[in-house]
Design a protein around this motif. Structure first.
Motif, PDB file in Angstrom:
ATOM      1  N   UNK A   9      46.759  41.831  39.528  1.00 37.29           N
ATOM      2  CA  UNK A   9      45.612  42.369  39.981  1.00 37.29           C
ATOM      3  C   UNK A   9      45.250  41.836  41.330  1.00 37.29           C
ATOM      4  N   UNK A  10      45.284  42.562  42.471  1.00 35.79           N
ATOM      5  CA  UNK A  10      44.595  41.936  43.622  1.00 35.79           C
ATOM      6  C   UNK A  10      43.293  41.393  43.571  1.00 35.79           C
ATOM      7  N   UNK A  11      42.430  42.117  42.734  1.00 33.77           N
ATOM      8  CA  UNK A  11      41.242  41.462  42.711  1.00 33.77           C
ATOM      9  C   UNK A  11      40.894  40.011  42.139  1.00 33.77           C
ATOM     10  N   UNK A  12      41.980  39.732  41.353  1.00 33.77           N
ATOM     11  CA  UNK A  12      41.868  38.303  40.987  1.00 33.77           C
ATOM     12  C   UNK A  12      42.197  37.374  42.016  1.00 33.77           C
ATOM     13  N   UNK A  13      43.338  37.605  42.918  1.00 31.90           N
ATOM     14  CA  UNK A  13      43.473  37.147  44.153  1.00 31.90           C
ATOM     15  C   UNK A  13      42.125  37.096  45.094  1.00 31.90           C
ATOM     16  N   UNK A  14      41.555  38.325  45.089  1.00 30.84           N
ATOM     17  CA  UNK A  14      40.331  38.175  45.910  1.00 30.84           C
ATOM     18  C   UNK A  14      39.164  37.232  45.424  1.00 30.84           C
ATOM     19  N   UNK A  15      39.169  37.169  43.874  1.00 34.10           N
ATOM     20  CA  UNK A  15      38.413  36.243  43.313  1.00 34.10           C
ATOM     21  C   UNK A  15      38.623  34.735  43.823  1.00 34.10           C
ATOM     22  N   UNK A  16      39.861  34.558  43.739  1.00 32.83           N
ATOM     23  CA  UNK A  16      40.543  33.063  44.233  1.00 32.83           C
ATOM     24  C   UNK A  16      39.793  32.799  45.389  1.00 32.83           C
ATOM     25  N   UNK A  17      40.065  33.985  46.590  1.00 29.60           N
ATOM     26  CA  UNK A  17      39.618  33.825  47.702  1.00 29.60           C
ATOM     27  C   UNK A  17      38.063  33.450  48.006  1.00 29.60           C
ATOM     28  N   UNK A  18      37.136  33.906  47.101  1.00 31.25           N
ATOM     29  CA  UNK A  18      35.794  33.741  47.072  1.00 31.25           C
ATOM     30  C   UNK A  18      35.612  32.151  46.606  1.00 31.25           C
ATOM     31  N   UNK A  19      36.387  32.017  45.472  1.00 35.31           N
ATOM     32  CA  UNK A  19      36.143  30.666  45.098  1.00 35.31           C
ATOM     33  C   UNK A  19      36.372  29.444  46.115  1.00 35.31           C
ATOM     34  N   UNK A  53      25.092  27.653  32.999  1.00 33.85           N
ATOM     35  CA  UNK A  53      25.039  29.228  33.415  1.00 33.85           C
ATOM     36  C   UNK A  53      26.252  29.419  34.707  1.00 33.85           C
ATOM     37  N   UNK A  54      26.512  28.704  35.331  1.00 34.51           N
ATOM     38  CA  UNK A  54      27.539  28.684  36.192  1.00 34.51           C
ATOM     39  C   UNK A  54      28.691  29.530  35.303  1.00 34.51           C
ATOM     40  N   UNK A  55      29.111  28.519  34.336  1.00 33.72           N
ATOM     41  CA  UNK A  55      30.241  28.956  33.508  1.00 33.72           C
ATOM     42  C   UNK A  55      30.144  30.525  32.917  1.00 33.72           C
ATOM     43  N   UNK A  56      28.928  30.706  32.277  1.00 33.82           N
ATOM     44  CA  UNK A  56      28.770  31.977  31.756  1.00 33.82           C
ATOM     45  C   UNK A  56      28.677  32.993  32.910  1.00 33.82           C
ATOM     46  N   UNK A  57      28.188  32.891  34.065  1.00 33.40           N
ATOM     47  CA  UNK A  57      28.218  33.858  35.017  1.00 33.40           C
ATOM     48  C   UNK A  57      29.601  34.009  35.623  1.00 33.40           C
ATOM     49  N   UNK A  58      30.504  32.950  35.746  1.00 32.83           N
ATOM     50  CA  UNK A  58      31.895  32.988  36.031  1.00 32.83           C
ATOM     51  C   UNK A  58      32.698  33.789  35.232  1.00 32.83           C
ATOM     52  N   UNK A  59      32.459  33.606  33.795  1.00 30.90           N
ATOM     53  CA  UNK A  59      33.064  34.677  32.948  1.00 30.90           C
ATOM     54  C   UNK A  59      32.682  35.981  32.880  1.00 30.90           C
ATOM     55  N   UNK A  60      31.640  36.401  33.429  1.00 31.13           N
ATOM     56  CA  UNK A  60      31.376  37.796  33.525  1.00 31.13           C
ATOM     57  C   UNK A  60      32.062  38.544  34.829  1.00 31.13           C
ATOM     58  N   UNK A  61      32.019  37.612  35.850  1.00 29.72           N
ATOM     59  CA  UNK A  61      32.518  37.959  36.932  1.00 29.72           C
ATOM     60  C   UNK A  61      33.965  38.273  36.935  1.00 29.72           C
ATOM     61  N   UNK A  62      34.633  37.061  36.413  1.00 31.71           N
ATOM     62  CA  UNK A  62      36.107  37.265  36.048  1.00 31.71           C
ATOM     63  C   UNK A  62      36.417  38.568  35.063  1.00 31.71           C
ATOM     64  N   UNK A  63      35.666  38.836  34.038  1.00 39.43           N
ATOM     65  CA  UNK A  63      36.040  39.755  33.401  1.00 39.43           C
ATOM     66  C   UNK A  63      35.897  41.177  34.007  1.00 39.43           C
ATOM     67  N   UNK A  64      34.920  41.112  34.878  1.00 39.15           N
ATOM     68  CA  UNK A  64      34.680  42.711  35.747  1.00 39.15           C
ATOM     69  C   UNK A  64      35.885  42.801  36.859  1.00 39.15           C
ATOM     70  N   UNK A  65      36.289  41.425  37.429  1.00 42.82           N
ATOM     71  CA  UNK A  65      37.472  41.720  38.312  1.00 42.82           C
ATOM     72  C   UNK A  65      38.667  42.178  37.694  1.00 42.82           C
ATOM     73  N   UNK A  66      38.749  41.834  36.320  1.00 40.70           N
ATOM     74  CA  UNK A  66      40.076  41.958  35.744  1.00 40.70           C
ATOM     75  C   UNK A  66      39.943  43.629  35.189  1.00 40.70           C
TER      76      UNK A  66
END
Length: 357
Positions: free
Chosen positions: A10-20, A241-254
């Motif tokens: 999933x390129x979006x997951x690499x994009x998320x790595x880029x953001x991180x 809150x950072x962990x929970x928000x990160x969980x949702x963002x990763x799920x959406x990206x995947x």
């Protein structure tokens, strides 16, 4: 998810790595309003790491009925060790030239820098490698524990409970007066983000994609706001809150591959995120020691870090990844630790380097 339950690349997951990694870089460079950018970026890497590694191992077992431990560990070593070795060679040369001890290099090479940090030891140029140690400890243990967890009736719920216990333990330590270093670096106090990422690998297929879009937008806004939290923020209350928000963002990206995260420059940044993470902190320390104005230091840190990351990618990392490894399945591109990150300590080594209790 692809047919058969496999995640696929999933390129979006690499994009998320880029953001991180850009968030980490922004904090390293002391960019205004990113005092906690590294904390957010590293947490994203941890969640992503747990999710992807669990997906790899589950896909392999579903396809072959077994886990190829040798192949898994060999792929991890080829992905992570060469670039880290290059960094350690550079830091070793610097320490020898300045007559300093090599203890920090040895601790990093042994993947014990998080344990050293939790005990109060300052690893100097290598303090950010605490995340690599946590990731490596996860890699060593999780393939052995996964079959046991997967046999539970609701493995995602079991893992969510474990993550909640880590959060509770972190709060107990904080309220009982434990040092900030103990809470920040301890594997028992920082494992919740990786564990919740593992839980997501079991639960993702049951989450309706249509319910994720709004939740991900809200979560992204929460993460953006928390990036600007002051350095002295209490870690025990900032991380959940950072962990929970990160969980949702990763799920959406995947699930949905948002267009922003598939933007080619962002995906390319994600591909070199490991080298960028490794080099940005020592580069930032070196540049900041020259007492330059921010408008000079920040671009310099970014430019030098990107140059070193590109060199690491093309000269060291990519050649090793191209060597074939006999393995049953490797359905997704290897995750970077911060890999996060993969994913390290992401603030300058000063008295404000760690959040206050």
């Amino acid at each position: 998810m692809e047919r058969g339950g496999r995640l696929g690349y999933r390129p979006a997951l690499d994009g998320l790595r880029g953001v991180a990694v850009l968030l980490v870089l922004a904090q390293h460079a002391n960019v205004p309003f990113f005092a906690q950018g590294g904390t957010v970026g590293v947490t994203l890497f941890f969640v992503l790491s747990g999710f992807l590694i669990t997906s790899i191992l589950r896909d392999e077992r579903a396809t072959t009925g077994r886990t190829d431990f040798r192949g898994f560990y060999l792929r991890r070593a080829r992905r992570l060790l060469p670039a880290l070795a290059l960094l350690l060679v550079g830091v070793t040369a610097y320490l020898l030239a300045s007559g300093q001890s090599l203890v920090d290099v040895l601790l990093t090479a042994a993947y014990a820098s998080n344990l050293a940090g939790a005990s109060g030891h300052n690893l100097g140029n290598l303090v950010h490698t605490w995340t690599l140690s946590l990731e490596e400890q996860f890699y060593l243990l999780w393939p052995l524990l996964l079959p046991v967890v997967a046999r539970r009736r609701r493995p995602a719920l079991v893992l969510a409970v474990v993550a909640a216990l880590v959060v509770a333990w972190r709060v107990v330590l904080s309220m009982s007066g434990a040092s900030v270093e103990r809470i920040y670096f301890g594997p028992d106090t920082r494992a919740d983000a990786i564990v919740i990422g593992c839980a997501l690998a079991f639960a993702l297929a049951s989450i309706p994609a249509r319910h994720l879009r709004l939740a991900a937008a809200v979560s992204a806004a929460v993460l953006a706001g928390l990036c600007a939290a002051p350095p002295e923020s209490a870690l025990a209350w900032l991380l959940p809150p950072i962990t929970l928000a990160s969980l949702v963002v990763v799920a959406h990206a995947a699930r949905s591959a948002p267009k922003l995260l598939t933007w080619r420059p962002l995906v390319a940044t994600g591909r070199i995120s490991y080298g960028l993470y490794l080099w940005s902190f020592p580069v930032a320390l070196s540049v900041e020691s020259r007492d330059l104005p921010l408008w000079v230091s920040a671009p310099t840190i970014a430019a030098v870090s990107v140059a070193l990351a590109l060199a690491s990618w093309f000269v060291i990392e990519r050649p090793f990844q191209r060597r074939p490894v006999k393995a049953a399945v490797d359905p997704v591109d290897p995750v970077d630790p911060v890999d996060p990150v993969d994913p390290g300590e992401v603030v300058p080594l000063t008295s404000k380097a760690l959040p206050a209790r």
